[in-house]
Scaffold this motif. Sequence first.
Motif, PDB file in Angstrom:
ATOM      1  N   ARG A  37      10.364 -10.693   1.196  1.00  0.00           N
ATOM      2  CA  ARG A  37      11.545  -9.827   1.236  1.00  0.00           C
ATOM      3  C   ARG A  37      11.239  -8.360   0.968  1.00  0.00           C
ATOM      4  O   ARG A  37      12.032  -7.487   1.339  1.00  0.00           O
ATOM      5  N   LYS A  38      10.107  -8.074   0.320  1.00  0.00           N
ATOM      6  CA  LYS A  38       9.860  -6.687  -0.087  1.00  0.00           C
ATOM      7  C   LYS A  38       8.595  -6.074   0.500  1.00  0.00           C
ATOM      8  O   LYS A  38       8.556  -4.864   0.716  1.00  0.00           O
ATOM      9  N   VAL A  39       7.577  -6.870   0.766  1.00  0.00           N
ATOM     10  CA  VAL A  39       6.333  -6.324   1.310  1.00  0.00           C
ATOM     11  C   VAL A  39       6.325  -6.363   2.834  1.00  0.00           C
ATOM     12  O   VAL A  39       6.054  -5.353   3.497  1.00  0.00           O
ATOM     13  N   LEU A  40       6.619  -7.521   3.414  1.00  0.00           N
ATOM     14  CA  LEU A  40       6.519  -7.650   4.860  1.00  0.00           C
ATOM     15  C   LEU A  40       7.517  -6.792   5.647  1.00  0.00           C
ATOM     16  O   LEU A  40       7.157  -6.260   6.704  1.00  0.00           O
ATOM     17  N   PRO A  41       8.779  -6.630   5.193  1.00  0.00           N
ATOM     18  CA  PRO A  41       9.734  -5.883   6.020  1.00  0.00           C
ATOM     19  C   PRO A  41       9.302  -4.461   6.360  1.00  0.00           C
ATOM     20  O   PRO A  41       9.644  -3.954   7.438  1.00  0.00           O
ATOM     21  N   ASP A  42       8.572  -3.777   5.473  1.00  0.00           N
ATOM     22  CA  ASP A  42       8.117  -2.418   5.796  1.00  0.00           C
ATOM     23  C   ASP A  42       6.629  -2.382   6.138  1.00  0.00           C
ATOM     24  O   ASP A  42       5.992  -1.327   6.082  1.00  0.00           O
ATOM     25  N   GLY A  43       6.080  -3.550   6.481  1.00  0.00           N
ATOM     26  CA  GLY A  43       4.683  -3.608   6.854  1.00  0.00           C
ATOM     27  C   GLY A  43       3.725  -3.333   5.709  1.00  0.00           C
ATOM     28  O   GLY A  43       2.562  -2.983   5.937  1.00  0.00           O
ATOM     29  N   GLY A  44       4.212  -3.512   4.472  1.00  0.00           N
ATOM     30  CA  GLY A  44       3.374  -3.286   3.299  1.00  0.00           C
ATOM     31  C   GLY A  44       3.275  -1.839   2.874  1.00  0.00           C
ATOM     32  O   GLY A  44       2.521  -1.513   1.945  1.00  0.00           O
ATOM     33  N   ALA A  45       4.047  -0.947   3.507  1.00  0.00           N
ATOM     34  CA  ALA A  45       3.920   0.481   3.202  1.00  0.00           C
ATOM     35  C   ALA A  45       4.267   0.798   1.755  1.00  0.00           C
ATOM     36  O   ALA A  45       3.579   1.589   1.094  1.00  0.00           O
ATOM     37  N   GLY A  46       5.328   0.195   1.236  1.00  0.00           N
ATOM     38  CA  GLY A  46       5.764   0.501  -0.119  1.00  0.00           C
ATOM     39  C   GLY A  46       4.758   0.083  -1.171  1.00  0.00           C
ATOM     40  O   GLY A  46       4.404   0.867  -2.056  1.00  0.00           O
ATOM     41  N   ILE A  47       4.284  -1.158  -1.086  1.00  0.00           N
ATOM     42  CA  ILE A  47       3.335  -1.649  -2.092  1.00  0.00           C
ATOM     43  C   ILE A  47       2.007  -0.914  -1.982  1.00  0.00           C
ATOM     44  O   ILE A  47       1.346  -0.621  -2.996  1.00  0.00           O
ATOM     45  N   GLN A  48       1.597  -0.549  -0.756  1.00  0.00           N
ATOM     46  CA  GLN A  48       0.344   0.189  -0.607  1.00  0.00           C
ATOM     47  C   GLN A  48       0.461   1.594  -1.192  1.00  0.00           C
ATOM     48  O   GLN A  48      -0.494   2.082  -1.827  1.00  0.00           O
ATOM     49  N   ALA A  49       1.607   2.229  -1.013  1.00  0.00           N
ATOM     50  CA  ALA A  49       1.802   3.551  -1.609  1.00  0.00           C
ATOM     51  C   ALA A  49       1.735   3.469  -3.128  1.00  0.00           C
ATOM     52  O   ALA A  49       1.124   4.318  -3.794  1.00  0.00           O
ATOM     53  N   LEU A  50       2.352   2.433  -3.696  1.00  0.00           N
ATOM     54  CA  LEU A  50       2.321   2.244  -5.152  1.00  0.00           C
ATOM     55  C   LEU A  50       0.891   2.028  -5.639  1.00  0.00           C
ATOM     56  O   LEU A  50       0.439   2.644  -6.618  1.00  0.00           O
ATOM     57  N   LEU A  51       0.137   1.172  -4.958  1.00  0.00           N
ATOM     58  CA  LEU A  51      -1.235   0.881  -5.372  1.00  0.00           C
ATOM     59  C   LEU A  51      -2.130   2.106  -5.219  1.00  0.00           C
ATOM     60  O   LEU A  51      -3.006   2.355  -6.058  1.00  0.00           O
ATOM     61  N   GLN A  52      -1.907   2.887  -4.173  1.00  0.00           N
ATOM     62  CA  GLN A  52      -2.698   4.105  -3.976  1.00  0.00           C
ATOM     63  C   GLN A  52      -2.435   5.114  -5.089  1.00  0.00           C
ATOM     64  O   GLN A  52      -3.368   5.770  -5.578  1.00  0.00           O
ATOM     65  N   GLU A  53      -1.190   5.236  -5.500  1.00  0.00           N
ATOM     66  CA  GLU A  53      -0.863   6.141  -6.595  1.00  0.00           C
ATOM     67  C   GLU A  53      -1.555   5.715  -7.888  1.00  0.00           C
ATOM     68  O   GLU A  53      -2.055   6.549  -8.647  1.00  0.00           O
TER      69      GLU A  53
ATOM     70  N   LEU B 162      -2.850  -9.430   5.281  1.00  0.00           N
ATOM     71  CA  LEU B 162      -1.811 -10.452   5.175  1.00  0.00           C
ATOM     72  C   LEU B 162      -0.625 -10.131   6.072  1.00  0.00           C
ATOM     73  O   LEU B 162      -0.041 -11.027   6.695  1.00  0.00           O
ATOM     74  N   VAL B 163      -0.280  -8.863   6.179  1.00  0.00           N
ATOM     75  CA  VAL B 163       0.818  -8.460   7.075  1.00  0.00           C
ATOM     76  C   VAL B 163       0.473  -8.804   8.515  1.00  0.00           C
ATOM     77  O   VAL B 163       1.289  -9.373   9.254  1.00  0.00           O
ATOM     78  N   ARG B 164      -0.772  -8.494   8.932  1.00  0.00           N
ATOM     79  CA  ARG B 164      -1.177  -8.783  10.320  1.00  0.00           C
ATOM     80  C   ARG B 164      -1.207 -10.285  10.584  1.00  0.00           C
ATOM     81  O   ARG B 164      -0.701 -10.769  11.605  1.00  0.00           O
ATOM     82  N   ALA B 165      -1.785 -11.048   9.657  1.00  0.00           N
ATOM     83  CA  ALA B 165      -1.901 -12.487   9.865  1.00  0.00           C
ATOM     84  C   ALA B 165      -0.541 -13.174   9.863  1.00  0.00           C
ATOM     85  O   ALA B 165      -0.349 -14.196  10.544  1.00  0.00           O
ATOM     86  N   SER B 166       0.412 -12.625   9.109  1.00  0.00           N
ATOM     87  CA  SER B 166       1.748 -13.233   9.031  1.00  0.00           C
ATOM     88  C   SER B 166       2.481 -13.129  10.355  1.00  0.00           C
ATOM     89  O   SER B 166       3.380 -13.937  10.637  1.00  0.00           O
ATOM     90  N   ARG B 167       2.113 -12.159  11.164  1.00  0.00           N
ATOM     91  CA  ARG B 167       2.740 -12.052  12.492  1.00  0.00           C
ATOM     92  C   ARG B 167       2.276 -13.181  13.403  1.00  0.00           C
ATOM     93  O   ARG B 167       2.977 -13.575  14.329  1.00  0.00           O
ATOM     94  N   ALA B 168       1.079 -13.700  13.113  1.00  0.00           N
ATOM     95  CA  ALA B 168       0.530 -14.764  13.948  1.00  0.00           C
ATOM     96  C   ALA B 168       1.007 -16.137  13.517  1.00  0.00           C
ATOM     97  O   ALA B 168       1.032 -17.075  14.333  1.00  0.00           O
ATOM     98  N   ARG B 169       1.387 -16.275  12.239  1.00  0.00           N
ATOM     99  CA  ARG B 169       1.792 -17.589  11.730  1.00  0.00           C
ATOM    100  C   ARG B 169       2.920 -17.408  10.730  1.00  0.00           C
ATOM    101  O   ARG B 169       2.719 -16.887   9.628  1.00  0.00           O
ATOM    102  N   ALA B 170       4.115 -17.844  11.104  1.00  0.00           N
ATOM    103  CA  ALA B 170       5.315 -17.561  10.313  1.00  0.00           C
ATOM    104  C   ALA B 170       5.286 -18.207   8.940  1.00  0.00           C
ATOM    105  O   ALA B 170       5.880 -17.686   7.986  1.00  0.00           O
ATOM    106  N   ALA B 171       4.608 -19.355   8.813  1.00  0.00           N
ATOM    107  CA  ALA B 171       4.597 -20.050   7.523  1.00  0.00           C
ATOM    108  C   ALA B 171       3.613 -19.446   6.528  1.00  0.00           C
ATOM    109  O   ALA B 171       3.684 -19.740   5.329  1.00  0.00           O
ATOM    110  N   LEU B 172       2.689 -18.621   7.011  1.00  0.00           N
ATOM    111  CA  LEU B 172       1.633 -18.100   6.143  1.00  0.00           C
ATOM    112  C   LEU B 172       2.158 -17.367   4.910  1.00  0.00           C
ATOM    113  O   LEU B 172       1.665 -17.614   3.797  1.00  0.00           O
ATOM    114  N   PRO B 173       3.142 -16.459   5.015  1.00  0.00           N
ATOM    115  CA  PRO B 173       3.592 -15.740   3.817  1.00  0.00           C
ATOM    116  C   PRO B 173       4.092 -16.672   2.717  1.00  0.00           C
ATOM    117  O   PRO B 173       3.880 -16.396   1.533  1.00  0.00           O
ATOM    118  N   PHE B 174       4.738 -17.756   3.107  1.00  0.00           N
ATOM    119  CA  PHE B 174       5.270 -18.691   2.117  1.00  0.00           C
ATOM    120  C   PHE B 174       4.137 -19.479   1.444  1.00  0.00           C
ATOM    121  O   PHE B 174       4.240 -19.846   0.279  1.00  0.00           O
TER     122      PHE B 174
END
Length: 571
Positions: free
Chosen positions: A447-463, A492-504
């Motif tokens: 609900r929070k990482v995949l919808p924006d392609g991981g941009a938010g969590i990556q920005a946080l980790l980079q900071e 993980l974002v890229r692989a989740s596009r290939a397999r819908a069950a992977l994120p779960f």
Amino acid sequence: MDYRPDAGDARFLLEQVLDAPTRLRALAPFAEVDADLMGQVLDEAAKFVGAEIAPLNAVGDAIGAHFEAGTVTMPPGFADAYKAFREAGWPSLACAPEDGGQGLPWVLEGVLYEWLTGANHGWTMAPGLLHGAYECLKHHGSEALKARYLGRIASGEWLATMCLTEPQAGSDLGLVRTQAVPQADGSHRLSGTKIFISGGEHDLTDNIVHLVLAREPGAPLGPKGLSLFITSKFLDGGVRNAIVCERIEEKMGLHGSPTCVLRFEDATAWRVGEPGRGLSAMFVMMNAARLHVALQGVGLLDAAWQKAHAYAQERLQMRAPGAARSAAEADPIIRHPAVQRILDTERGWIDGLRVLAYHTGLELDAARHHADAGRRQSAQRWCSLVTPVLKALCTEQGAGGASRLLQVFGGHGYVREWGIEQHVRDARITLIYEGTNEIQAIDLLVRKVLPDGGAGIQALLQELAQDVDALADHGADTAARLQDACRLTQELVRASRARAALPFEAADDYLRAIGLALMGWAWHRIARAPGAAQGRWTGPRHALDLRVLPEYAMRAGIIRTQCSAAGAQAA
């Protein structure tokens, strides 16, 4: 062996590690909050918790809450302790002055409830939802409802509950069946059964306020058809409302907290907020509750650690390896490496998790009060992403760590006399309520990482990586781990596009990996604070570097293997 809060440790982490006084003074409501004021509040809170709440822990567990003919009597001493708690003004610590509150930062309330849980988890369940109910009503309630309820909730005059779960509707709240029928006077009539209601009935306060998810006639099925309602045990004029406590649950732990089954029989209630917006209104309460639950995990782990540490200093057994020969044939077991390893490792978790939780509390205040919109947005991003990580990480460690600390006692830990087994039983529920830890992991990734392609969590980790001094001891390792977490997210974002069950499937490992990366940053902050290079901080830091942080590579490896498999399957 009652729990004793350590105000000195809390002050060190807030002042020296997180620079809380400076950060808070940048927020208009807290311009007068300085280190001295924070220290005074923490000192008084520690005294109150140690003197009034901790001594009731054993009796609350042994005697428990008593149910008879629809009423609940709390364990001996609980009502007097709550009266003292309310009269001292602790419920209103972080509430707004216009509502009768003291207007202090949320982080101070967070520390208070961490200590209360460590002292007496069962008792703390009673006031534990007050602030969440206050925030929910303040943000979504009408002026009439605020006038009737808000001040009494803020002061703790009336305690509050959160009524979501039903026998057929646990994590899937879209299955809720409780009905709310509108009346000509603007009220509603609630009918249905709610289960697992902490503090749904008790004798601590004259009235109990319930926030209830229900469905109005004609509302669509699923979560979009839910609205939020407020009701209470007694209505205006002292009239008893049509709310019945059918029973309380017999539980593994938390015997001092009545977990109730409530039946609403055309109970008078009022809608809070807009129709069909019940979940969004309730999540104001849920998010506050999840951060409180994270701190429950820390408090319970600290309570277990205090008992184990005290026991290890007194228990004599065979001479420790390498000890000089003397007349004594035994040493305190704290000198044995096997015991010291357990104590140092769990202490490292406690301190690191505190930094993350206290930092989140400071960000929560910044998200609400900072003058700069960009700063508010970044603070809200932290709270949104890190709250599910903290809820899962802190509670997992609270329960698992308490079990490992019981090991210090040997056979004595398995009997009630020493009190450590109660922490193991009490802590287990924290992995389940306010959203199971599996749901927290799905919330984070799906609900929070995949919808924006991981941009938010990556920005946080980079900071955080930029905050690390790469030249400091272990600084390069900490920065590398944070950077790798960014790459792991992209994979993980890229692989989740290939397999819908992977994120779960990967969600639990991903949350754990992010949590470990954050723990490394937290301990880097501790290590560079003045005075942390020596004394009690060195053993826990060494244990964290040696026994905790290497787990990150294992979790990342599991996720990368799953990503590779998903890619191969798609090809």
